[in-house]
Design an enzyme around this catalytic site. Structure first.
Site, short mmCIF file in Angstrom:
data_model
loop_
_atom_site.label_atom_id
_atom_site.label_comp_id
_atom_site.label_asym_id
_atom_site.label_seq_id
_atom_site.Cartn_x
_atom_site.Cartn_y
_atom_site.Cartn_z
N ASP A 102 0.86 -1.19 0.00
CA ASP A 102 0.00 0.00 0.00
C ASP A 102 0.89 1.23 0.00
O ASP A 102 1.72 1.41 0.90
CB ASP A 102 -0.91 0.00 1.24
CG ASP A 102 -1.82 1.21 1.26
OD1 ASP A 102 -2.77 1.26 0.47
OD2 ASP A 102 -1.56 2.14 2.09
N GLU A 193 -1.92 -1.45 -6.02
CA GLU A 193 -3.12 -0.77 -6.48
C GLU A 193 -2.83 -0.03 -7.79
O GLU A 193 -1.80 0.62 -7.92
CB GLU A 193 -3.61 0.24 -5.43
CG GLU A 193 -4.33 -0.38 -4.25
CD GLU A 193 -4.87 0.68 -3.32
OE1 GLU A 193 -6.09 0.77 -3.14
OE2 GLU A 193 -4.05 1.41 -2.75
N ASP A 275 -2.93 1.97 6.84
CA ASP A 275 -2.13 1.46 5.73
C ASP A 275 -1.89 -0.04 5.85
O ASP A 275 -1.90 -0.76 4.83
CB ASP A 275 -0.81 2.22 5.66
CG ASP A 275 -1.01 3.70 5.39
OD1 ASP A 275 -2.06 4.06 4.82
OD2 ASP A 275 -0.12 4.50 5.75
#
Length: 287
Positions: A102, A193, A275
């Site tokens: 992340d 992501e 996170d």
């Protein structure tokens, strides 16, 4: 004799305009006989040149060209090497655990295995000096020697900021991919992501901080370094609610905002770092 084809310009040519020495091209490409050693390189028409950094050039292989370029008062050289057929070997597939990564502003990267990588905040730490050097450069008379010196100082500061950011990205990705470790210690899958960086930069309150992280560069380096190490990279959808979903029970907190740094689940009562919770959700997508 056949008539020559006329050019597109029909006006008068006027006086010739000579190139200025102050606006050089800043680089050149060389072909021909090029030889490299551990601490020097021999280029056509330039001869033997010593290298500031040693041991980077491959001593074997056929060199087809060399390119030199100037940046902030320093000269760099890169070479194009052709490998023989069969020399490039496919890397062994990694067999380690699945890792979710992340990206953020507070931390450069937070991993699902508990590791975190610090964000150097290169621009934020040097923004005051950058503004000062920019003012000094703008106040110098145009065309003067002092303006050239001020411009060089400003460009070196920009290069310093970019180098600090680039070094942090290389160090973090190299530790995540772990190319030099055995197959069982390298992650078999890394989940990232697929962030909309261009859309995120439209937020005027966070645009500078987001640009200072270098998220797109992180993704670009991760893709090619993972391929070299035999690690598979999966890109999660940008609409995946990884930060709003509890990694324990799957409850989704629709009211979560950017200022909430701790994720509190009202369903199972778990309390996690925002996170770290997102990284665990990303790792779960690869299962």
């Amino acid at each position: 004799m056949p008539a020559q084809k006329g050019g597109a310009w029909k006006g008068s040519c006027g006086y010739p305009r000579f190139k200025s020495r102050k606006k050089a091209i800043g680089g050149a490409r060389f072909t021909g006989s090029i030889r490299v050693s551990a601490g020097a390189i021999q280029l056509p028409r330039l001869g033997m040149l010593r290298l500031k950094e040693h041991g980077y050039f491959p001593l074997g292989g056929k060199i087809s060209s060399a390119t030199i370029r100037e940046q902030t008062g320093r000269w760099y050289v890169s070479i194009c090497v052709h490998e023989q057929a069969g020399e490039a070997k496919d890397p062994q597939r990694a067999t380690g655990d699945v890792i979710g990564v992340d990206l953020g502003i507070k931390w450069l990267a937070t991993l699902s295995d508990g590791r975190t990588f610090e964000n150097p905040k290169a621009l934020r730490k040097k923004i005051t000096m950058l503004k000062r050097l920019s003012r000094r450069q703008s106040r110098k008379a145009k065309g003067s020697r002092n303006r050239q010196k001020a411009k060089l100082r400003l460009s070196r500061m920009h290069a310093r900021i970019a180098n600090v950011r680039q070094d942090a990205l290389h160090q973090a990705i190299a530790q995540i991919v772990a190319r030099t470790k055995p197959d069982q210690e390298r992650p078999r899958v890394i989940v990232l992501e697929d962030l909309n960086i261009a859309g995120m930069l439209k937020n005027r309150r966070l645009a500078r901080a987001i640009a200072d992280v270098g998220m797109y560069e992180f993704k670009r380096q991760m893709l090619y370094k993972a391929e070299q190490a035999g690690v598979k990279v999966l890109l999660a959808s940008r609409w995946e609610p990884s930060s709003k979903t509890c990694s324990w029970c799957g409850w989704i907190n629709e009211a979560l905002t950017l200022s909430d740094r701790v994720f509190v689940c009202l369903e199972c009562g778990s309390v996690q770092d925002r996170d770290a919770n997102a990284a665990n959700n990303l790792a779960a997508l690869a299962q």
